[in-house]
Design a protein around this motif. Structure first.
Motif, PDB file in Angstrom:
ATOM      1  N   VAL A  23       2.409  -9.693  15.665  1.00 23.85           N
ATOM      2  CA  VAL A  23       3.534  -8.773  15.464  1.00 23.85           C
ATOM      3  C   VAL A  23       3.526  -8.087  14.095  1.00 23.85           C
ATOM      4  CG1 VAL A  23       4.989 -10.131  17.020  1.00 23.85           C
ATOM      5  CG2 VAL A  23       5.174 -10.492  14.551  1.00 23.85           C
ATOM      6  N   SER A  24       2.724  -8.565  13.158  1.00 23.65           N
ATOM      7  CA  SER A  24       2.798  -8.030  11.793  1.00 23.65           C
ATOM      8  C   SER A  24       2.421  -6.555  11.713  1.00 23.65           C
ATOM      9  CB  SER A  24       1.926  -8.845  10.837  1.00 23.65           C
ATOM     10  OG  SER A  24       0.586  -8.870  11.274  1.00 23.65           O
ATOM     11  N   PHE A  25       1.654  -6.065  12.691  1.00 21.66           N
ATOM     12  CA  PHE A  25       1.279  -4.647  12.697  1.00 21.66           C
ATOM     13  C   PHE A  25       2.489  -3.749  12.908  1.00 21.66           C
ATOM     14  CE2 PHE A  25       1.221  -5.883  17.114  1.00 21.66           C
ATOM     15  CZ  PHE A  25       1.727  -4.777  17.786  1.00 21.66           C
ATOM     16  N   GLN A  26       3.602  -4.333  13.352  1.00 26.75           N
ATOM     17  CA  GLN A  26       4.821  -3.562  13.577  1.00 26.75           C
ATOM     18  C   GLN A  26       5.670  -3.430  12.309  1.00 26.75           C
ATOM     19  OE1 GLN A  26       6.992  -4.565  17.284  1.00 26.75           O
ATOM     20  NE2 GLN A  26       5.332  -6.001  17.722  1.00 26.75           N
ATOM     21  N   PHE A  27       5.195  -3.990  11.205  1.00 24.82           N
ATOM     22  CA  PHE A  27       5.940  -3.988   9.951  1.00 24.82           C
ATOM     23  C   PHE A  27       5.104  -3.358   8.844  1.00 24.82           C
ATOM     24  CE2 PHE A  27       7.631  -7.321  12.537  1.00 24.82           C
ATOM     25  CZ  PHE A  27       8.967  -7.463  12.210  1.00 24.82           C
ATOM     26  N   LYS A  28       5.789  -2.917   7.797  1.00 25.36           N
ATOM     27  CA  LYS A  28       5.122  -2.369   6.619  1.00 25.36           C
ATOM     28  C   LYS A  28       5.665  -3.062   5.378  1.00 25.36           C
ATOM     29  CE  LYS A  28       4.146   2.016   4.236  1.00 25.36           C
ATOM     30  NZ  LYS A  28       4.406   3.482   4.216  1.00 25.36           N
ATOM     31  N   ASN A  29       4.765  -3.456   4.484  1.00 30.83           N
ATOM     32  CA  ASN A  29       5.169  -4.100   3.234  1.00 30.83           C
ATOM     33  C   ASN A  29       5.651  -3.033   2.257  1.00 30.83           C
ATOM     34  OD1 ASN A  29       3.584  -5.709   0.455  1.00 30.83           O
ATOM     35  ND2 ASN A  29       5.478  -6.322   1.421  1.00 30.83           N
ATOM     36  N   VAL A  30       6.934  -3.071   1.908  1.00 29.39           N
ATOM     37  CA  VAL A  30       7.529  -2.041   1.056  1.00 29.39           C
ATOM     38  C   VAL A  30       8.542  -2.656   0.098  1.00 29.39           C
ATOM     39  CG1 VAL A  30       7.313  -0.259   2.851  1.00 29.39           C
ATOM     40  CG2 VAL A  30       9.444  -1.580   2.669  1.00 29.39           C
ATOM     41  N   GLY A  31       8.888  -1.879  -0.919  1.00 27.57           N
ATOM     42  CA  GLY A  31      10.060  -2.188  -1.713  1.00 27.57           C
ATOM     43  C   GLY A  31      11.260  -1.555  -1.024  1.00 27.57           C
ATOM     44  N   GLN A  32      12.375  -2.277  -0.989  1.00 23.39           N
ATOM     45  CA  GLN A  32      13.565  -1.780  -0.300  1.00 23.39           C
ATOM     46  C   GLN A  32      14.798  -2.018  -1.170  1.00 23.39           C
ATOM     47  OE1 GLN A  32      15.307  -4.207   2.843  1.00 23.39           O
ATOM     48  NE2 GLN A  32      15.333  -2.439   4.200  1.00 23.39           N
ATOM     49  N   LEU A  33      15.570  -0.957  -1.354  1.00 18.83           N
ATOM     50  CA  LEU A  33      16.838  -1.052  -2.088  1.00 18.83           C
ATOM     51  C   LEU A  33      17.912  -0.439  -1.209  1.00 18.83           C
ATOM     52  CD1 LEU A  33      14.459   0.216  -4.304  1.00 18.83           C
ATOM     53  CD2 LEU A  33      16.105  -0.978  -5.770  1.00 18.83           C
ATOM     54  N   PRO A  82       6.707   2.145  -2.442  1.00 21.90           N
ATOM     55  CA  PRO A  82       5.517   1.294  -2.401  1.00 21.90           C
ATOM     56  C   PRO A  82       5.827   0.028  -3.206  1.00 21.90           C
ATOM     57  CG  PRO A  82       4.980   3.536  -3.117  1.00 21.90           C
ATOM     58  CD  PRO A  82       6.463   3.420  -3.148  1.00 21.90           C
ATOM     59  N   PRO A  83       5.271  -1.131  -2.828  1.00 19.58           N
ATOM     60  CA  PRO A  83       5.544  -2.350  -3.601  1.00 19.58           C
ATOM     61  C   PRO A  83       5.266  -2.179  -5.095  1.00 19.58           C
ATOM     62  CG  PRO A  83       4.455  -2.915  -1.552  1.00 19.58           C
ATOM     63  CD  PRO A  83       4.434  -1.413  -1.632  1.00 19.58           C
ATOM     64  N   SER A  84       4.243  -1.413  -5.429  1.00 25.97           N
ATOM     65  CA  SER A  84       3.867  -1.235  -6.833  1.00 25.97           C
ATOM     66  C   SER A  84       4.894  -0.433  -7.634  1.00 25.97           C
ATOM     67  CB  SER A  84       2.503  -0.540  -6.924  1.00 25.97           C
ATOM     68  OG  SER A  84       2.551   0.739  -6.300  1.00 25.97           O
ATOM     69  N   GLU A  85       5.721   0.357  -6.936  1.00 20.55           N
ATOM     70  CA  GLU A  85       6.708   1.199  -7.625  1.00 20.55           C
ATOM     71  C   GLU A  85       8.121   0.624  -7.551  1.00 20.55           C
ATOM     72  OE1 GLU A  85       5.750   3.814  -9.361  1.00 20.55           O
ATOM     73  OE2 GLU A  85       3.699   3.374  -8.730  1.00 20.55           O
ATOM     74  N   PHE A  86       8.261  -0.541  -6.931  1.00 20.10           N
ATOM     75  CA  PHE A  86       9.600  -1.108  -6.709  1.00 20.10           C
ATOM     76  C   PHE A  86      10.373  -1.297  -8.007  1.00 20.10           C
ATOM     77  CE2 PHE A  86      12.158  -5.034  -6.697  1.00 20.10           C
ATOM     78  CZ  PHE A  86      13.167  -4.646  -5.827  1.00 20.10           C
ATOM     79  N   GLU A  87       9.741  -1.927  -8.993  1.00 25.08           N
ATOM     80  CA  GLU A  87      10.446  -2.203 -10.247  1.00 25.08           C
ATOM     81  C   GLU A  87      10.868  -0.912 -10.941  1.00 25.08           C
ATOM     82  OE1 GLU A  87       9.414  -5.926 -12.720  1.00 25.08           O
ATOM     83  OE2 GLU A  87       7.491  -5.230 -11.926  1.00 25.08           O
ATOM     84  N   ALA A  88       9.986   0.070 -10.967  1.00 33.04           N
ATOM     85  CA  ALA A  88      10.303   1.328 -11.644  1.00 33.04           C
ATOM     86  C   ALA A  88      11.475   2.027 -10.976  1.00 33.04           C
ATOM     87  CB  ALA A  88       9.075   2.246 -11.644  1.00 33.04           C
ATOM     88  N   ALA A  95      17.861  -5.632  -3.089  1.00 29.96           N
ATOM     89  CA  ALA A  95      16.720  -5.080  -3.824  1.00 29.96           C
ATOM     90  C   ALA A  95      15.595  -6.098  -3.735  1.00 29.96           C
ATOM     91  CB  ALA A  95      17.091  -4.802  -5.278  1.00 29.96           C
ATOM     92  N   GLU A  96      14.554  -5.780  -2.957  1.00 29.82           N
ATOM     93  CA  GLU A  96      13.496  -6.746  -2.727  1.00 29.82           C
ATOM     94  C   GLU A  96      12.242  -6.060  -2.208  1.00 29.82           C
ATOM     95  OE1 GLU A  96      15.189  -9.331   0.192  1.00 29.82           O
ATOM     96  OE2 GLU A  96      15.360  -7.756   1.698  1.00 29.82           O
ATOM     97  N   VAL A  97      11.136  -6.752  -2.333  1.00 31.30           N
ATOM     98  CA  VAL A  97       9.905  -6.349  -1.655  1.00 31.30           C
ATOM     99  C   VAL A  97       9.874  -7.114  -0.348  1.00 31.30           C
ATOM    100  CG1 VAL A  97       7.392  -6.325  -1.742  1.00 31.30           C
ATOM    101  CG2 VAL A  97       8.725  -5.872  -3.818  1.00 31.30           C
ATOM    102  N   THR A  98       9.747  -6.403   0.760  1.00 30.22           N
ATOM    103  CA  THR A  98       9.990  -7.008   2.065  1.00 30.22           C
ATOM    104  C   THR A  98       9.018  -6.479   3.107  1.00 30.22           C
ATOM    105  OG1 THR A  98      11.758  -7.410   3.692  1.00 30.22           O
ATOM    106  CG2 THR A  98      11.655  -5.220   2.732  1.00 30.22           C
ATOM    107  N   MET A  99       9.109  -7.026   4.299  1.00 26.78           N
ATOM    108  CA  MET A  99       8.376  -6.523   5.454  1.00 26.78           C
ATOM    109  C   MET A  99       9.385  -5.734   6.298  1.00 26.78           C
ATOM    110  SD  MET A  99       5.224  -7.472   5.158  1.00 26.78           S
ATOM    111  CE  MET A  99       4.492  -7.331   6.796  1.00 26.78           C
ATOM    112  N   ARG A 100       9.247  -4.422   6.311  1.00 25.66           N
ATOM    113  CA  ARG A 100      10.219  -3.559   7.001  1.00 25.66           C
ATOM    114  C   ARG A 100       9.649  -3.120   8.351  1.00 25.66           C
ATOM    115  NH1 ARG A 100      11.616   1.859   7.652  1.00 25.66           N
ATOM    116  NH2 ARG A 100      13.857   2.290   7.469  1.00 25.66           N
ATOM    117  N   PRO A 101      10.410  -3.291   9.440  1.00 28.06           N
ATOM    118  CA  PRO A 101       9.902  -2.900  10.755  1.00 28.06           C
ATOM    119  C   PRO A 101       9.761  -1.386  10.886  1.00 28.06           C
ATOM    120  CG  PRO A 101      12.217  -3.500  10.918  1.00 28.06           C
ATOM    121  CD  PRO A 101      11.788  -3.841   9.517  1.00 28.06           C
TER     122      PRO A 101
END
Length: 241
Positions: free
Chosen positions: A130-140, A176-182, A197-203
């Motif tokens: 199922v992981s292909f249905q998600f994207k690793n992102v920063g989310q606020l 992008p996870p790399s830009e989350f903090e900025a 505010a977290e780096v997460t797996m977003r569907p």
């Protein structure tokens, strides 16, 4: 409830966290230890550890506890070794579920996760099912009523990928996870305080569940989240409370 912009779901999640503060501390400590073991104890060059320490501050974990566990992980004190293991499966209505764990006993953890899935109407899947249905992102996520135009201006300038306003008015900023903090720092500097505010797996897409299906799915998620070795649960269900 990671990955969803529905305000009621966000509030439910925050309420659940408040109910089990001690368990949240345990999860944060494990994240600190793994982050420090993998990337070292220097916060200035270890972004994952920085995020873990910020989580610790947010839940009022004592500073000496943070330092002690960083020292354990980097070899300055004797400590437990945790491994990260991800499990995947299906919930009610075929909803996709990802379970991230940190454990010192693989056999125990997989048995507990499999039991939770099977007892409460789900099915364990294989790695990648199922992981292909998600994207690793920063989310606020910001509360309804926040200025969408201003958030968009600040977030996109700081490196965000997208800004989405939900039907309920909540604003979701994706990075992008790399830009989350900025991006988070830019939003806070502009006076915005994200509720999440977290780096997460977003569907990438969601499945709406209502009535009995929604109740059963929430029960399954609650049981999995309450397992001692579980750090985070991600899914693609829109649960109508």
């Amino acid at each position: 409830m990671a990955g969803h912009s529905k305000w009621a779901n966000i509030q439910h999640r925050k309420g659940r966290q408040d109910e089990k503060r001690g368990k949240i501390w345990t999860r944060v400590i494990r994240e600190i230890m793994v982050a420090a073991r993998l990337g070292g104890g220097d916060l200035s060059i270890n972004p994952r550890l920085r995020l873990a320490v910020e989580k610790a501050k947010a839940v009022n974990l004592p500073a000496d506890t943070v330092k002690r566990n960083i020292d354990k992980a980097t070899g300055n004190l004797e400590g437990v070794h945790y491994d990260e293991i991800r499990y995947e499966g299906y919930g009610i209505g075929g909803a996709a579920i990802i379970v991230d764990t940190m454990t010192d006993n693989h056999v125990r953890t997989v048995a507990e996760v499999r039991h939770a899935f099977s007892k409460y109407g789900g099915n364990m899947g294989t790695n990648g099912s199922v992981s292909f249905q998600f994207k690793n992102v920063g989310q606020l996520i910001l509360a309804p009523g926040t200025s969408e135009d201003k958030v968009m201006e600040v977030a996109l300038e700081a490196g965000a990928e997208d800004v989405i306003t939900g039907d309920d008015g909540a604003i979701e900023v994706i990075t992008p996870p790399s830009e989350f903090e900025a991006v988070r720092n830019a939003l806070e500097a502009a006076g915005f305080k994200p509720e999440i505010a977290e780096v997460t797996m977003r569907p990438e897409s969601t499945i709406e569940l209502t009535g009995d299906d929604a109740t059963r799915m929430q029960k399954l998620l609650d049981v999995i989240e309450d397992l001692d070795d579980v750090q985070a649960v991600f899914h693609n269900a829109e649960i109508q409370q």
